[in-house]
Design a protein around this motif. Structure first.
Motif, mmCIF file in Angstrom:
data_model
loop_
_atom_site.group_PDB
_atom_site.id
_atom_site.type_symbol
_atom_site.label_atom_id
_atom_site.label_comp_id
_atom_site.label_asym_id
_atom_site.label_seq_id
_atom_site.Cartn_x
_atom_site.Cartn_y
_atom_site.Cartn_z
ATOM 1 N N VAL A 67 0.864 -1.181 0.000
ATOM 2 C CA VAL A 67 0.000 0.000 0.000
ATOM 3 C C VAL A 67 0.903 1.233 0.000
ATOM 4 N N ILE A 68 0.676 2.117 -0.966
ATOM 5 C CA ILE A 68 1.460 3.352 -1.019
ATOM 6 C C ILE A 68 0.527 4.534 -0.809
ATOM 7 N N TYR A 69 0.810 5.286 0.237
ATOM 8 C CA TYR A 69 -0.016 6.442 0.564
ATOM 9 C C TYR A 69 0.673 7.707 0.057
ATOM 10 N N PHE A 70 0.012 8.414 -0.849
ATOM 11 C CA PHE A 70 0.530 9.663 -1.425
ATOM 12 C C PHE A 70 0.085 10.811 -0.517
ATOM 13 N N LYS A 71 1.000 11.254 0.328
ATOM 14 C CA LYS A 71 0.616 12.265 1.323
ATOM 15 C C LYS A 71 0.666 13.676 0.717
ATOM 16 N N LEU A 72 -0.452 14.363 0.784
ATOM 17 C CA LEU A 72 -0.524 15.720 0.217
ATOM 18 C C LEU A 72 -1.474 16.559 1.061
ATOM 19 N N ASP A 73 -1.072 17.800 1.317
ATOM 20 C CA ASP A 73 -1.914 18.714 2.083
ATOM 21 C C ASP A 73 -3.187 19.038 1.274
ATOM 22 N N GLY A 74 -4.345 18.964 1.937
ATOM 23 C CA GLY A 74 -5.626 19.233 1.278
ATOM 24 C C GLY A 74 -5.656 20.579 0.556
ATOM 25 N N ARG A 75 -4.885 21.564 1.084
ATOM 26 C CA ARG A 75 -4.896 22.896 0.456
ATOM 27 C C ARG A 75 -4.261 22.882 -0.931
ATOM 28 N N LYS A 76 -3.316 21.939 -1.136
ATOM 29 C CA LYS A 76 -2.638 21.839 -2.442
ATOM 30 C C LYS A 76 -3.561 21.262 -3.519
ATOM 31 N N VAL A 77 -4.557 20.490 -3.036
ATOM 32 C CA VAL A 77 -5.385 19.723 -3.973
ATOM 33 C C VAL A 77 -6.173 20.639 -4.906
ATOM 34 N N VAL A 78 -6.780 21.682 -4.326
ATOM 35 C CA VAL A 78 -7.604 22.582 -5.139
ATOM 36 C C VAL A 78 -6.728 23.231 -6.202
ATOM 37 N N GLU A 79 -5.536 23.673 -5.779
ATOM 38 C CA GLU A 79 -4.612 24.328 -6.710
ATOM 39 C C GLU A 79 -4.247 23.366 -7.855
ATOM 40 N N ARG A 80 -3.951 22.123 -7.501
ATOM 41 C CA ARG A 80 -3.554 21.152 -8.531
ATOM 42 C C ARG A 80 -4.703 20.801 -9.461
ATOM 43 N N LEU A 81 -5.863 20.496 -8.878
ATOM 44 C CA LEU A 81 -6.959 19.983 -9.714
ATOM 45 C C LEU A 81 -7.612 21.058 -10.568
ATOM 46 N N SER A 82 -7.646 22.293 -10.063
ATOM 47 C CA SER A 82 -8.283 23.310 -10.904
ATOM 48 C C SER A 82 -7.411 23.610 -12.128
ATOM 49 N N ASN A 83 -6.143 23.214 -12.082
ATOM 50 C CA ASN A 83 -5.248 23.406 -13.242
ATOM 51 C C ASN A 83 -5.041 22.116 -14.039
ATOM 52 N N ARG A 84 -5.756 21.057 -13.677
ATOM 53 C CA ARG A 84 -5.560 19.783 -14.377
ATOM 54 C C ARG A 84 -6.378 19.754 -15.676
ATOM 55 N N ARG A 85 -5.744 19.319 -16.745
ATOM 56 C CA ARG A 85 -6.428 19.115 -18.025
ATOM 57 C C ARG A 85 -5.987 17.770 -18.556
ATOM 58 N N MET A 86 -6.845 17.125 -19.342
ATOM 59 C CA MET A 86 -6.510 15.786 -19.835
ATOM 60 C C MET A 86 -7.173 15.510 -21.168
ATOM 61 N N THR A 87 -6.706 14.424 -21.813
ATOM 62 C CA THR A 87 -7.391 13.979 -23.024
ATOM 63 C C THR A 87 -8.735 13.377 -22.584
ATOM 64 N N PRO A 88 -9.741 13.357 -23.462
ATOM 65 C CA PRO A 88 -11.059 12.855 -23.036
ATOM 66 C C PRO A 88 -11.017 11.431 -22.483
ATOM 67 N N ASP A 89 -10.058 10.594 -22.940
ATOM 68 C CA ASP A 89 -9.966 9.223 -22.397
ATOM 69 C C ASP A 89 -9.150 9.180 -21.102
ATOM 70 N N GLY A 90 -8.630 10.309 -20.645
ATOM 71 C CA GLY A 90 -7.875 10.370 -19.387
ATOM 72 C C GLY A 90 -6.463 9.827 -19.486
ATOM 73 N N LYS A 91 -6.030 9.498 -20.722
ATOM 74 C CA LYS A 91 -4.736 8.836 -20.868
ATOM 75 C C LYS A 91 -3.562 9.799 -20.651
ATOM 76 N N TYR A 92 -3.684 11.006 -21.158
ATOM 77 C CA TYR A 92 -2.593 11.980 -21.025
ATOM 78 C C TYR A 92 -3.073 13.139 -20.150
ATOM 79 N N ILE A 93 -2.273 13.395 -19.095
ATOM 80 C CA ILE A 93 -2.685 14.391 -18.100
ATOM 81 C C ILE A 93 -1.684 15.541 -18.068
ATOM 82 N N TYR A 94 -2.194 16.777 -18.037
ATOM 83 C CA TYR A 94 -1.334 17.967 -17.966
ATOM 84 C C TYR A 94 -1.736 18.804 -16.766
ATOM 85 N N ASN A 95 -0.795 19.695 -16.377
ATOM 86 C CA ASN A 95 -1.136 20.690 -15.365
ATOM 87 C C ASN A 95 -0.718 22.042 -15.937
ATOM 88 N N LEU A 96 -1.655 22.986 -15.950
ATOM 89 C CA LEU A 96 -1.391 24.256 -16.625
ATOM 90 C C LEU A 96 -0.199 24.985 -16.011
#
Ligand code: AMP
Length: 220
Positions: free
Chosen positions: A114-143
């Protein structure tokens, strides 16, 4: 990729907040090592794509940021995996202690880390609101941290990038809350075991990959 008879049989379970890099790392390891990547989120999004009644129900739950029923997710996982033949990375499953107990029972013949990816909840909004991907989810970018070369287009396939509807800020906040309530008890559930490993998910992508490889080499 099929396992050779000499290869060690062991799976990886990735736990972490949304946006902590589980999917990115699972894809890298599936491309470079002998792992199959299974994401329950992707399996559920495929159901939505089928436009069945089940798909419509799932769409509503995902759009709200809540969790889909344990029975449905476990059933989807069982029908889409064969752990006796492949090594898997389970991304986004289990998501609560009920799923973890059902998984241990179902998966009792094969060990897993089991691998736990530890990240502060405050970082999550910043990361996800800048996340973009191909419609199939295969390639992921961060603005901000890994933008595409051409705005709005995938570097590899050239298709238009999308933002997942549940990456909108208000839904992300709900997903973080759900993680804290439902998923974080999994950390104490697994932390007593020698197969539990914590990783600093704020590190750069290649550093996180190196950390995971160290763990898998240690235990494979
Ligand atoms: P993910 O792609 O892992 O971020 O998952 C997207 C959404 O799918 C989640 O917010 C949940 O609504 C649903 N989901 C994914 N995996 C699970 C799971 N193991 N149990 C319940 N719901 C899940």
């Amino acid at each position: 990729m099929l396992l050779k008879s000499t290869e060690k049989k062991i799976d990886l379970v990735f736990i972490g907040m949304p946006g902590s890099g589980k999917g990115t790392q699972a894809k890298i390891l599936a491309d470079t090592k002998n792992f199959n990547h299974v994401s329950t989120g992707d399996l559920l999004r495929k159901e939505i794509g089928k436009d069945s009644q089940l798909g419509k129900d799932v769409k509503e739950v995902i759009a709200s940021g809540a969790l889909v029923s344990d029975e449905l997710v476990l059933e989807l996982l069982k029908t889409n995996t064969d752990y006796s033949v492949f090594n898997y990375i389970y991304d986004g499953f289990p998501r609560n202690v009920t799923q973890a107990k059902a998984f241990s029972k179902y998966h009792e013949l094969k060990p897993f880390n089991v691998i736990y990816f530890k990240l502060d909840g405050r970082k999550v909004v910043e990361r996800l609101s800048n996340r973009r991907m191909t419609p199939d989810g295969k390639y992921i970018y961060n603005l901000i941290s890994s933008p595409p070369k051409v705005r709005g287009k995938c570097d590899i396939t050239g298709v238009d990038l999308i933002q997942r509807s549940d990456d909108r800020e208000e839904v992300v906040r709900k997903r973080v809350e759900i993680f804290e309530i439902e998923t974080s008890p999994l950390i104490s559930f697994y932390s007593e075991s020698k197969n539990f490993h914590e990783i600093d998910a704020e590190l750069a992508v290649n550093s996180v990959t190196r950390e995971i490889l160290k763990i898998t080499e240690m235990t494979h």
